[in-house]
Design a protein around this motif. Structure first.
Motif: not given
Length: 233
Positions: A54-55, A57-59, A152-153
């Motif tokens: 999950f991390y 794909e979302n970061h 990008r985060g």
């Protein structure tokens, strides 16, 4: 005749009563833990699954995290579940609140890439839109690197900058607590800032067994299924 009428009323009322029972707030359905199908990357021969998928794909996925270079494993030095990627090391922190149960490791710090803080005369003005100063580490972030950092985060992905822009082997770079950015003027517009392979560099530095890099087969996902239904009046 009265008995038939009563049975008819009961037959009509029973589904309604059961429906009310099933959907009451105290009704619970226990579902076996489901695992989304892990992603397999033949380029490096490794899977990315829970808790890191999950991390990933979302970061930023491949653009920020890079390809996986190991499977998830328990770090022999910390006892923590980790997985190495080209650019970062992801760590599992299950006791943390969401969304911090997975975090990139502080490999920039651990590689000793930090520099002394800026002198007061070198700190960019606070009203400069092209630069941002981080008093937490005493370093600034400017221009395209700052734009990439925000897009990008930010701190959650990169951590704070621990050095100013430097040139290493002809490559313009800047180090963060968790990652490294690189400037590639030969790349197309919008892609000139990349995230460097700090995960691979740290893996070699840490002296971990090369067997962790060995290609593996894809992992199949487990099926989700209901294991128990409980109804409370």
């Amino acid at each position: 005749m009265k008995r038939k009428s009563a049975l008819l009323v009961l037959a009509l009322a029973l589904p309604i009563a059961l429906a009310g029972l099933v959907f009451r707030p105290h009704s619970t359905v226990q579902v076996a833990q489901a695992q989304t199908a892990p992603l397999y990357f033949p380029e490096t021969g490794h899977n990315v699954g829970a808790p890191f998928l999950f991390y990933f794909e979302n970061h930023g996925g491949l653009q920020t995290i890079g390809y996986p270079i190991t499977e998830a494993f328990t770090d022999p030095f910390t006892g923590r579940l980790v997985q190495y990627f080209q650019n970062v090391r992801l760590e599992s922190w299950p006791k943390n609140p969401d969304p911090y149960k997975v975090q990139p490791g502080l490999i920039g710090d651990q590689l000793g890439k930090g520099q002394p803080p800026l002198a007061p005369s070198q700190i960019p003005f606070g009203n400069n839109p092209d630069c941002q100063y981080f008093p937490e580490t005493g370093h600034s972030l400017c221009f395209e690197f700052l734009k990439a950092f925000k897009a990008r985060g930010g701190i959650d992905v990169f951590g704070y900058p621990i050095a100013e822009i430097n040139v290493e082997n002809g490559l313009t770079v800047q180090y963060f607590q968790r990652a490294r950015m690189e400037w590639h003027p030969e790349y197309p517009s919008g892609h000139k800032v990349t995230v460097g392979p700090l995960g691979s560099i740290y893996f070699d530095f840490a002296g971990l067994t090369p067997d962790l890099l060995t290609h593996v087969a894809p992992i199949s996902a487990r099926e989700e299924r209901i294991t128990q239904l409980q109804l409370f009046p």
